[in-house]
Design a protein around this motif. Structure first.
Motif, short mmCIF file in Angstrom:
data_model
loop_
_atom_site.label_atom_id
_atom_site.label_comp_id
_atom_site.label_asym_id
_atom_site.label_seq_id
_atom_site.Cartn_x
_atom_site.Cartn_y
_atom_site.Cartn_z
N LYS A 39 -1.75 -2.66 26.17
CA LYS A 39 -2.37 -2.13 24.96
C LYS A 39 -2.65 -3.25 23.98
O LYS A 39 -1.91 -4.22 23.91
CB LYS A 39 -1.47 -1.09 24.31
CG LYS A 39 -1.26 0.12 25.19
CD LYS A 39 -0.34 1.12 24.55
CE LYS A 39 -0.14 2.29 25.51
NZ LYS A 39 0.76 3.29 24.95
N VAL A 40 -3.73 -3.10 23.23
CA VAL A 40 -4.13 -4.08 22.23
C VAL A 40 -4.03 -3.42 20.85
O VAL A 40 -4.53 -2.31 20.64
CB VAL A 40 -5.56 -4.58 22.46
CG1 VAL A 40 -5.97 -5.59 21.41
CG2 VAL A 40 -5.70 -5.18 23.85
N GLN A 74 -5.21 -9.80 16.34
CA GLN A 74 -5.00 -8.91 17.48
C GLN A 74 -3.78 -9.33 18.28
O GLN A 74 -3.51 -10.51 18.45
CB GLN A 74 -6.24 -8.88 18.37
CG GLN A 74 -7.41 -8.20 17.71
CD GLN A 74 -8.58 -8.02 18.65
OE1 GLN A 74 -8.49 -8.30 19.84
NE2 GLN A 74 -9.68 -7.55 18.12
N TYR A 91 -1.25 -8.25 21.85
CA TYR A 91 -1.01 -7.50 23.09
C TYR A 91 0.40 -6.92 23.02
O TYR A 91 1.33 -7.61 22.64
CB TYR A 91 -1.08 -8.40 24.32
CG TYR A 91 -2.45 -8.97 24.60
CD1 TYR A 91 -3.53 -8.15 24.86
CD2 TYR A 91 -2.64 -10.34 24.63
CE1 TYR A 91 -4.78 -8.68 25.14
CE2 TYR A 91 -3.88 -10.89 24.90
CZ TYR A 91 -4.95 -10.04 25.16
OH TYR A 91 -6.16 -10.58 25.43
N GLN A 119 -3.15 -12.83 20.68
CA GLN A 119 -4.15 -12.86 21.74
C GLN A 119 -4.14 -14.18 22.52
O GLN A 119 -4.40 -14.19 23.72
CB GLN A 119 -5.53 -12.61 21.14
CG GLN A 119 -6.42 -11.84 22.05
CD GLN A 119 -7.68 -11.38 21.35
OE1 GLN A 119 -8.08 -11.90 20.32
NE2 GLN A 119 -8.31 -10.40 21.93
N LYS A 137 -7.28 -0.60 21.95
CA LYS A 137 -7.71 -0.19 23.29
C LYS A 137 -6.60 -0.41 24.29
O LYS A 137 -5.63 -1.11 24.04
CB LYS A 137 -8.95 -0.95 23.72
CG LYS A 137 -8.78 -2.47 23.76
CD LYS A 137 -10.08 -3.17 24.08
CE LYS A 137 -9.89 -4.67 23.91
NZ LYS A 137 -11.12 -5.39 24.10
N ASP A 138 -6.78 0.21 25.43
CA ASP A 138 -5.85 0.06 26.54
C ASP A 138 -6.61 -0.67 27.65
O ASP A 138 -7.64 -0.17 28.12
CB ASP A 138 -5.41 1.45 27.01
CG ASP A 138 -4.16 1.41 27.86
OD1 ASP A 138 -3.65 0.31 28.13
OD2 ASP A 138 -3.70 2.49 28.25
N ILE A 139 -6.14 -1.84 28.01
CA ILE A 139 -6.79 -2.59 29.09
C ILE A 139 -5.91 -2.51 30.32
O ILE A 139 -4.70 -2.65 30.24
CB ILE A 139 -7.09 -4.05 28.70
CG1 ILE A 139 -5.85 -4.76 28.14
CG2 ILE A 139 -8.18 -4.10 27.67
CD1 ILE A 139 -6.09 -6.22 27.83
N PHE A 140 -6.49 -2.25 31.45
CA PHE A 140 -5.86 -2.04 32.76
C PHE A 140 -5.73 -0.60 33.04
O PHE A 140 -5.38 0.29 32.59
CB PHE A 140 -4.51 -2.71 32.96
CG PHE A 140 -4.52 -4.20 32.83
CD1 PHE A 140 -3.45 -4.84 32.26
CD2 PHE A 140 -5.57 -4.97 33.26
CE1 PHE A 140 -3.41 -6.21 32.13
CE2 PHE A 140 -5.56 -6.33 33.14
CZ PHE A 140 -4.48 -6.96 32.57
#
Length: 62
Positions: free
Chosen positions: A2-3, A18, A20, A38, A59-62
């Motif tokens: 998540k970011v 930003q 993580y 970041q 946002k959610d990455i992955f």
């Protein structure tokens, strides 16, 4: 992963920085979150109240 983004200046980091979300843990009802910038150079360990009050989910990455 998540970011999150800072809502306001916090612990020497500027508004808009930003992060993580690297890890989250809970021990006897106390949640702890580990965030990294970041560029992965700085680490920040905060509790749930600090996360809610000072960060916005991006946002959610992955």
């Amino acid at each position: 992963m998540k970011v999150y983004k800072l809502k306001r200046q916090f612990n020497g980091f500027k508004k808009g920085t930003q992060f993580y979300l690297i890890s989250e843990s809970e021990f006897i009802g106390v949640k702890e979150f580990i965030l990294r910038t970041q560029d992965l150079t700085n680490r920040l360990t905060i509790n749930e109240r600090e996360l809610v009050n000072n960060f916005t989910f991006l946002k959610d990455i992955f």
